[in-house]
Design an enzyme around this catalytic site. Sequence first.
Site, PDB file in Angstrom:
ATOM      1  N   HIS A 265       0.802  -1.159  -0.056  1.00 16.82           N
ATOM      2  CA  HIS A 265       0.039  -0.167  -0.099  1.00 16.82           C
ATOM      3  C   HIS A 265       0.923   1.201  -0.033  1.00 16.82           C
ATOM      4  CE1 HIS A 265      -3.652   2.605   1.461  1.00 16.82           C
ATOM      5  NE2 HIS A 265      -4.010   1.761   0.483  1.00 16.82           N
ATOM      6  N   LYS A 267       3.129   4.299  -1.223  1.00 17.79           N
ATOM      7  CA  LYS A 267       2.989   5.251  -2.284  1.00 17.79           C
ATOM      8  C   LYS A 267       3.947   6.104  -1.881  1.00 17.79           C
ATOM      9  CE  LYS A 267      -1.969   4.467  -2.244  1.00 17.79           C
ATOM     10  NZ  LYS A 267      -1.851   3.553  -1.546  1.00 17.79           N
ATOM     11  N   HIS A 495      -8.951  10.969  -0.119  1.00 13.98           N
ATOM     12  CA  HIS A 495      -8.115   9.757  -0.313  1.00 13.98           C
ATOM     13  C   HIS A 495      -6.809   9.947   0.674  1.00 13.98           C
ATOM     14  CE1 HIS A 495      -5.708   6.274  -2.055  1.00 13.98           C
ATOM     15  NE2 HIS A 495      -6.721   6.027  -1.872  1.00 13.98           N
ATOM     16  N   LYS A 497      -4.730  10.436   3.822  1.00 14.34           N
ATOM     17  CA  LYS A 497      -4.763  10.017   5.660  1.00 14.34           C
ATOM     18  C   LYS A 497      -3.842  10.865   6.164  1.00 14.34           C
ATOM     19  CE  LYS A 497      -4.876   6.081   2.430  1.00 14.34           C
ATOM     20  NZ  LYS A 497      -5.891   6.519   1.704  1.00 14.34           N
TER      21      LYS A 497
END
Length: 621
Positions: A265, A267, A495, A497
């Site tokens: 996950h 990025k 999107h 966090k």
Amino acid sequence: MSQESQHGKWTLSDSDDDNVIPPTPPKKPNLKPDPEHRANAVNTVPKPKPKSEPSIKTEEISAPPMGSEARQAAHLNQSNPVKYENSSSPAVKRKRETDEGGWNLSSSDDEAPSSAPKVKPRQSRSSPAKKKIEDKRPPSPHGPDYYKEEPSDFFEANLSAMSDTYRFYLNKVTGIEKKYNTGALHIKEILSPMFGTLKESVQFNYCFDIPWMVKQYPPEFRDKPVTIVHGEKRESKARLIQQAQPYSHIRFCQAKLDIAFGTHHTKMMLLWYEEGFRVIILTSNMIQADWYQKTQGLWMSPLYPRLPEGSPETAGESRTYFKRDLLEYLRAYRAPELAEWIERIKEHDLSETRIYLIGSTPGRFQGPDMEKWGHLKLRKLLSEHTCPVQNAEQWPVIGQFSSIGSMGLDKTKWLAAEFQRTLTTLGKASSSSSPGTPVLLVYPSVDNVRTSLEGYPAGGSLPYSIQTAQKQLWLHSYFHRWKAEVSGRSSAMPHIKTYMRASPDFSQLAWFLVTSANLSKAAWGALEKNNTQMMVRSYELGVLYLPSAFDMSTFPVEKNIFPVSSSSTGFPVPFDLPPQHYSSKDQPWIWNIPYTQAPDTHGNIWVPVLKTLQCYAMDQK
């Protein structure tokens, strides 16, 4: 099979009907499960369509990008939307009010529809009929610019308008006022010559659309070597490699995922220039939808210069030990494809870095290794590099995320136990637990999604499933609405966090974190074996801002983050503080149940069962 719960009556999939034997398709749909709910994902083959169902032609369905089942449903909803029909006998009725404070979710089983909804293929952008379709759309609550394409100057960043104090930036969003994009960045700008003469890059991510990604590089850099670090396996890995066949400059690095239900996950971009080296840590997937009308965030490093020849490996370290932690994170992949990059990083001076790296890598860790990853790494840094504050129990913790994992039957299983202890740590003298500290969780409501720029398809990036939600109703008392007038992005679903600790009046921050990690044990890790072992399932990466690294005691909160001022010392929190608690009528967005009682900003409804049917039809193409 219909099921009853506190959420009303709902249907997961037509293939759950006990009286119907589904056909054996020539090729089973392979839908990548949601990043936080792989164990709970619904991967079923739909039953044959009754004559009353809408006819779905496979040639009308465009292939979705690689991604979660929820994202594929969102893509198909946009390609073949189901229009809202306001009639006296609606096709789908809503359950009556319940005692759960607004948890009267829609049902597709309450009453047989008098006529099935018609699936209307969305016209392509180049279609001459587009203007005619737009004229039929309802007036946009977001203003006349909502339906327009990006203006000609959309991709022209003004470096003088960018603040380099924190190097924290939001993405550009199509369809909002221009002033709310000043100082924000698009991927085309990040990869442009404006920031360096690119020689080679690495793209770490969860979702990829490779043809789209290649087009984001400027023409002069479009054939430079790119390494893609991914977590795909089997059929999805084969599809990813197939996407890259036309591009000889792309190679792959598969992240090892040895623990069930883990995902890659993280990025991040590693960019190697003629002038030096740069790191970008972000929240956006490498797909077009994530850079269009969503709220995303990123940290962009300074341009790191090359060290003098013969410098020791310890040279070029920052006061935050960013170089050491980045190298340790890359080594955790145990990937030969990253060995050359590890050596390159050693050769550069990263001493100007003022943030701390918070990473997660899959594994079970004991002893000192427990504090290298996940929330225990965050706890260690908050203990060592922050100071206690007066009346600390009144300083709320704020968590904001786009997906939610399973956290147990009550809050003491993880959230209000080990995770809250981490989030409330301030200095070495912190109490072992702070049960009185307010914990505020920001997650979009159904109405947030419905009235957003994208409408219901925005919910494809918010994969909170009914299977998980119904097991943790206790969590929903923590929820606060997404409201971002301070950044002009209330209508651009998050999107991004973020996690932070704020003063009681929300004017100061004790710390701030932007990360890929959602609210889940898979992302942050969970203690095992009587707290002697830390188990982490996924790769995640984020950056932690501590005031001590900026020679401050706290960060002042910036009240007006747009237009950006290069002289501002306030921290640009991307949503409104204090957060606004859910009303009695608010419901958290859940992606895999229908919403049919009110149209979204495109005049459509959300019917995820139909999306599964469309995915099946697409797979037979």
